[in-house]
Design a protein around this motif. Structure first.
Motif, PDB file in Angstrom:
ATOM      1  N   ALA A  82       0.825  -1.212   0.000  1.00  7.61           N
ATOM      2  CA  ALA A  82       0.000   0.000   0.000  1.00  7.61           C
ATOM      3  C   ALA A  82       0.855   1.256   0.000  1.00  7.61           C
ATOM      4  CB  ALA A  82      -0.946  -0.011   1.196  1.00  7.61           C
ATOM      5  N   SER A  83       2.158   1.108  -0.253  1.00  8.05           N
ATOM      6  CA  SER A  83       3.037   2.280  -0.226  1.00  8.05           C
ATOM      7  C   SER A  83       3.039   3.037  -1.543  1.00  8.05           C
ATOM      8  CB  SER A  83       4.467   1.849   0.114  1.00  8.05           C
ATOM      9  OG  SER A  83       4.918   0.892  -0.827  1.00  8.05           O
ATOM     10  N   SER A  84       2.445   2.466  -2.589  1.00 11.02           N
ATOM     11  CA  SER A  84       2.393   3.211  -3.854  1.00 11.02           C
ATOM     12  C   SER A  84       1.302   2.666  -4.766  1.00 11.02           C
ATOM     13  CB  SER A  84       3.753   3.148  -4.568  1.00 11.02           C
ATOM     14  OG  SER A  84       3.917   1.913  -5.227  1.00 11.02           O
ATOM     15  N   LEU A 110       9.054   3.775   6.407  1.00 12.13           N
ATOM     16  CA  LEU A 110       9.131   5.240   6.265  1.00 12.13           C
ATOM     17  C   LEU A 110       8.547   5.708   4.935  1.00 12.13           C
ATOM     18  CD1 LEU A 110      12.587   5.945   7.928  1.00 12.13           C
ATOM     19  CD2 LEU A 110      10.287   6.288   8.874  1.00 12.13           C
ATOM     20  N   LYS A 111       8.803   4.929   3.878  1.00  7.38           N
ATOM     21  CA  LYS A 111       8.222   5.270   2.570  1.00  7.38           C
ATOM     22  C   LYS A 111       6.690   5.261   2.663  1.00  7.38           C
ATOM     23  CE  LYS A 111       7.784   3.850  -2.224  1.00  7.38           C
ATOM     24  NZ  LYS A 111       8.166   2.917  -3.305  1.00  7.38           N
ATOM     25  N   THR A 112       6.172   4.269   3.352  1.00 10.63           N
ATOM     26  CA  THR A 112       4.715   4.148   3.482  1.00 10.63           C
ATOM     27  C   THR A 112       4.139   5.302   4.299  1.00 10.63           C
ATOM     28  OG1 THR A 112       5.035   1.765   3.423  1.00 10.63           O
ATOM     29  CG2 THR A 112       2.850   2.537   4.057  1.00 10.63           C
ATOM     30  N   ALA A 262       8.097 -14.137 -16.132  1.00 11.17           N
ATOM     31  CA  ALA A 262       7.971 -14.550 -14.724  1.00 11.17           C
ATOM     32  C   ALA A 262       6.846 -13.762 -14.036  1.00 11.17           C
ATOM     33  CB  ALA A 262       9.292 -14.352 -13.997  1.00 11.17           C
ATOM     34  N   TYR A 263       6.749 -12.460 -14.342  1.00  7.21           N
ATOM     35  CA  TYR A 263       5.673 -11.637 -13.762  1.00  7.21           C
ATOM     36  C   TYR A 263       4.311 -12.128 -14.248  1.00  7.21           C
ATOM     37  CZ  TYR A 263       2.396  -7.753 -13.215  1.00  7.21           C
ATOM     38  OH  TYR A 263       1.289  -6.992 -12.907  1.00  7.21           O
ATOM     39  N   LYS A 264       4.193 -12.322 -15.558  1.00  7.63           N
ATOM     40  CA  LYS A 264       2.897 -12.731 -16.107  1.00  7.63           C
ATOM     41  C   LYS A 264       2.505 -14.109 -15.570  1.00  7.63           C
ATOM     42  CE  LYS A 264       3.663  -9.969 -20.277  1.00  7.63           C
ATOM     43  NZ  LYS A 264       3.867  -9.968 -21.749  1.00  7.63           N
ATOM     44  N   THR A 299       1.055   4.506 -14.939  1.00  6.13           N
ATOM     45  CA  THR A 299       1.949   5.466 -14.286  1.00  6.13           C
ATOM     46  C   THR A 299       2.531   4.975 -12.958  1.00  6.13           C
ATOM     47  OG1 THR A 299      -0.054   6.374 -13.312  1.00  6.13           O
ATOM     48  CG2 THR A 299       0.831   7.511 -15.242  1.00  6.13           C
ATOM     49  N   THR A 300       2.235   3.744 -12.557  1.00  8.11           N
ATOM     50  CA  THR A 300       2.664   3.319 -11.214  1.00  8.11           C
ATOM     51  C   THR A 300       4.135   2.899 -11.177  1.00  8.11           C
ATOM     52  OG1 THR A 300       2.236   0.951 -11.446  1.00  8.11           O
ATOM     53  CG2 THR A 300       0.362   2.351 -10.819  1.00  8.11           C
ATOM     54  N   GLY A 301       4.578   2.611  -9.955  1.00 15.14           N
ATOM     55  CA  GLY A 301       5.949   2.153  -9.725  1.00 15.14           C
ATOM     56  C   GLY A 301       6.230   0.784 -10.314  1.00 15.14           C
TER      57      GLY A 301
HETATM   58  P1  NDP Z   1       3.503  -0.428  -7.622  1.00 12.98           P
HETATM   59  O1  NDP Z   1       4.898  -0.794  -7.949  1.00 12.98           O
HETATM   60  O2  NDP Z   1       3.118   0.992  -7.584  1.00 12.98           O
HETATM   61  O3  NDP Z   1       3.109  -1.072  -6.207  1.00 12.98           O
HETATM   62  C1  NDP Z   1       3.576  -2.313  -5.819  1.00 12.98           C
HETATM   63  C2  NDP Z   1       3.648  -2.407  -4.330  1.00 12.98           C
HETATM   64  O4  NDP Z   1       4.188  -3.684  -3.974  1.00 12.98           O
HETATM   65  C3  NDP Z   1       4.570  -1.364  -3.689  1.00 12.98           C
HETATM   66  O5  NDP Z   1       3.943  -0.899  -2.528  1.00 12.98           O
HETATM   67  C4  NDP Z   1       5.804  -2.152  -3.354  1.00 12.98           C
HETATM   68  O6  NDP Z   1       6.511  -1.679  -2.232  1.00 12.98           O
HETATM   69  C5  NDP Z   1       5.165  -3.496  -2.996  1.00 12.98           C
HETATM   70  N1  NDP Z   1       6.163  -4.561  -2.934  1.00 12.98           N
HETATM   71  C6  NDP Z   1       7.052  -4.934  -3.872  1.00 12.98           C
HETATM   72  N2  NDP Z   1       7.836  -5.906  -3.398  1.00 12.98           N
HETATM   73  C7  NDP Z   1       7.430  -6.163  -2.135  1.00 12.98           C
HETATM   74  C8  NDP Z   1       7.857  -7.043  -1.122  1.00 12.98           C
HETATM   75  N3  NDP Z   1       8.906  -7.853  -1.286  1.00 12.98           N
HETATM   76  N4  NDP Z   1       7.201  -7.047   0.054  1.00 12.98           N
HETATM   77  C9  NDP Z   1       6.180  -6.211   0.263  1.00 12.98           C
HETATM   78  N5  NDP Z   1       5.737  -5.340  -0.647  1.00 12.98           N
HETATM   79  C10 NDP Z   1       6.360  -5.314  -1.831  1.00 12.98           C
HETATM   80  O7  NDP Z   1       2.596  -1.256  -8.652  1.00 12.98           O
HETATM   81  P2  NDP Z   1       1.020  -1.251  -8.948  1.00 12.98           P
HETATM   82  O8  NDP Z   1       0.314  -0.412  -7.988  1.00 12.98           O
HETATM   83  O9  NDP Z   1       0.849  -1.011 -10.385  1.00 12.98           O
HETATM   84  O10 NDP Z   1       0.668  -2.776  -8.705  1.00 12.98           O
HETATM   85  C11 NDP Z   1      -0.232  -3.216  -7.733  1.00 12.98           C
HETATM   86  C12 NDP Z   1      -0.886  -4.500  -8.194  1.00 12.98           C
HETATM   87  O11 NDP Z   1      -1.678  -4.263  -9.338  1.00 12.98           O
HETATM   88  C13 NDP Z   1       0.087  -5.613  -8.579  1.00 12.98           C
HETATM   89  O12 NDP Z   1      -0.392  -6.826  -8.061  1.00 12.98           O
HETATM   90  C14 NDP Z   1       0.022  -5.635 -10.089  1.00 12.98           C
HETATM   91  O13 NDP Z   1       0.299  -6.912 -10.608  1.00 12.98           O
HETATM   92  C15 NDP Z   1      -1.422  -5.268 -10.307  1.00 12.98           C
HETATM   93  N6  NDP Z   1      -1.721  -4.741 -11.634  1.00 12.98           N
HETATM   94  C16 NDP Z   1      -1.151  -3.568 -12.051  1.00 12.98           C
HETATM   95  C17 NDP Z   1      -1.429  -3.079 -13.324  1.00 12.98           C
HETATM   96  C18 NDP Z   1      -0.848  -1.829 -13.824  1.00 12.98           C
HETATM   97  O14 NDP Z   1      -1.141  -1.489 -14.971  1.00 12.98           O
HETATM   98  N7  NDP Z   1      -0.051  -1.100 -13.046  1.00 12.98           N
HETATM   99  C19 NDP Z   1      -2.331  -3.812 -14.219  1.00 12.98           C
HETATM  100  C20 NDP Z   1      -2.834  -5.040 -13.663  1.00 12.98           C
HETATM  101  C21 NDP Z   1      -2.550  -5.469 -12.418  1.00 12.98           C
HETATM  102  P3  NDP Z   1       7.662  -0.534  -2.365  1.00 12.98           P
HETATM  103  O15 NDP Z   1       6.916   0.752  -2.467  1.00 12.98           O
HETATM  104  O16 NDP Z   1       8.418  -0.689  -1.087  1.00 12.98           O
HETATM  105  O17 NDP Z   1       8.444  -0.849  -3.575  1.00 12.98           O
END
Ligand code: NDP
Ligand code: LMG
Ligand code: PMR
Length: 388
Positions: A82-84, A110-112, A262-264, A299-301
């Motif tokens: 939930a940090s991004s 802290l990021k969260t 691997a992600y897919k 636009t996400t991380g």
């Molecule tokens: P972000 O990268 O913005 O968010 C991913 C989150 O996962 C971050 O909070 C990140 O933490 C956290 N994370 C990564 N590794 C770990 C770990 N080892 N332990 C705990 N937390 C971790 O991506 P999205 O918001 O785009 O993705 C969220 C979900 O949505 C994912 O499941 C993705 O597959 C799914 N999704 C996204 C799509 C898109 O178009 N973006 C489309 C379809 C599905 P940190 O901030 O510390 O890196």
């Protein structure tokens, strides 16, 4: 103390003063954040939270209004990652309703904390707890800490993920599993299995367990046919432990590593796991199991490791050409709907949204809905996370 007793439901085991301090201390040690700093986050303490918010918003408490009518107590939802991005947007959307207390389960405290503040989430509407899905010990520790905090669990969202599109070689979790599948699938698999008990104990009317899926894991779509395509094969690489050295780091056992695949693949695992949970536990527990494709949140991380040109062109490409683009805020609303909308209680569903942002039950690809593969995935995953 009397106020605390009045506000908290009898079913809640709130740690006594000493124990609560121990919880915070443990958590502080675990996070390696100075204790003082932790204690400055007002929402970390359940007791402070309960006292600080109005009775109707007390996590876990059913309260009566003046006219004697019972109102629904505030629900507690755990959201991983939930940090991004999507996780943060959904956390904000749910917290803003006042109906939900959000536990932000994240690897970077802290990021969260900064992200929650930056998003304008009200203090007291959320609690940050440490969870690193790349370590099964951390998953178990999180479950322990969550239970000791004394909150009920009404909804769990397995949202965190990593995507390593440009990686030519695999990296590994603390337990030695390939990182994308380790974090996105195995970490969540263990978390969901352990927290099922807690969901079952909740008296909340609609308890839900949600796992993020995606269009790119479904080969019955155009997006799912952009190479490299998802495919688990006969799961021989997973069964071999995804180690890489004397075996394969890929689920299908292929020799070469492909980070995008691997992600897919991990997303297929997420969607299969949701359906297997539904088959095994829905009838018995009444819990709603669901997955979703929230739209392309370009636009996400998630795309942080992609090449700069991709990051530059991907959002306009999705906005103007495929028209699959959604903003983080809009996607957050969609996920919030799956958590709490009274019309989305059906279990075993993979939700998607049409152009007018109306939800509908989407079709999964043949592989992502194969019950035999789901069962096999379940059994291998149980072994890998130490449940069997
Ligand atoms: P972000 O990268 O913005 O968010 C991913 C989150 O996962 C971050 O909070 C990140 O933490 C956290 N994370 C990564 N590794 C770990 C770990 N080892 N332990 C705990 N937390 C971790 O991506 P999205 O918001 O785009 O993705 C969220 C979900 O949505 C994912 O499941 C993705 O597959 C799914 N999704 C996204 C799509 C898109 O178009 N973006 C489309 C379809 C599905 P940190 O901030 O510390 O890196
Ligand atoms: C694999 O490749 C990789 O091998 C793997 O490692 C991993 O990264 C994986 O899924 C991730 O991708 C797959 C991909 C690589 O290959 C293809 O998809 C091949 C097809 C490419 C065909 C391009 C069609 C272009 C459609 C038009 C787009 C125009 C957009 C402009 C928007 C402006 C709006 C006002 O592909 C990539 O990595 C890059 C893909 C980037 C996607 C975004 C599309 C950009 C296309 C580049 C065009 C450049 C042009 C610019 C134009 C300006 C026009 C005004
Ligand atoms: Mg894809 C037709 C529509 C469509 C949709 C909805 C998506 C979603 N994509 C579509 C089409 C295309 N994409 C086309 C035609 C191409 C070739 C140019 C294309 C390419 C592409 C790449 C290189 N798309 C990508 C990538 C990524 O690296 C992203 C990915 O696969 O991550 C695993 C991605 C995505 N496209 C999407 C979505 C939602 C993603 C992010 C994937 C996810 O989170 O699951």
């Amino acid at each position: 103390m009397a106020l605390q007793a009045a506000l908290l439901p009898s079913t809640l085991s709130v740690p006594k003063k000493g124990n609560l301090a121990a919880v915070v201390k443990d958590t502080a040690a675990f996070l390696s954040v100075p204790q003082k700093k932790l204690l400055q986050v007002p929402s970390l303490s359940v007791r402070a939270q309960a006292v600080a918010t109005a009775p109707v918003a007390t996590p876990g408490a059913s309260t009566a209004t003046k006219d004697g009518k019972k109102t629904l107590r505030q629900g507690v939802v755990v959201i991983t990652g939930a940090s991004s991005g999507l996780g943060l947007a959904a956390a904000k959307a749910l917290a803003e309703t006042g109906k939900w207390h959000v536990v932000m389960a994240c690897r970077d405290f802290l990021k969260t904390a900064k992200a929650a503040k930056g998003a304008g989430m009200a203090e007291g509407s959320y609690t940050i707890m440490h969870l690193d899905l790349a370590s099964l010990d951390s998953v178990r520790q999180f479950v322990d800490n969550f239970r000791r905090a004394g909150m009920p669990l009404d909804s769990l969202v397995c949202n965190a993920a990593i995507y390593r599109p440009t990686a030519r070689t695999p990296t590994f979790t603390a337990d030695g599993y390939e990182m994308s599948v380790g974090v996105n699938h195995l970490g969540h698999f263990l978390l969901a299995r352990l927290l099922l008990d807690d969901l079952q104990k909740s008296d909340y009317p609609s308890r839900r367990l949600i796992i993020l899926g995606s269009i790119t894991g479904n080969t019955n779509t155009l997006a799912g046919n952009i190479p490299p395509k998802a495919g688990l094969g006969d799961l021989r690489g997973l069964a071999g432990g995804l180690r890489g050295q004397n075996g394969s780091a890929m689920i299908d056992g292929s020799e070469s590593f492909d980070g995008a695949k691997a992600y897919k693949d991990s997303k297929i695992c997420n969607m299969l796991t949701m359906q297997e949970l539904h088959r095994r536990y829905h009838e018995e527990t009444g819990i709603t199991f669901a997955s979703l494709y929230p739209g392309c949140i370009a636009t996400t991380g998630l795309f942080r490791e992609h090449i700069p040109l991709f990051r530059l062109l991907f959002p306009p490409f999705q906005k103007f050409i495929t028209k699959g683009f959604v903003s983080e805020a809009e996607s957050g609303k969609r996920l919030a709907q799956v958590v709490s909308d009274p019309s989305l209680t059906k279990s075993g569903v993979y939700w998607s949204w049409n152009k007018d942002s109306a939800s509908f039950e989407n079709q999964l690809s043949q592989e992502a809905s194969d019950p035999e593969k789901a069962r096999k995935l379940w059994e291998i995953s149980e072994k890998l996370v130490g449940l069997a």
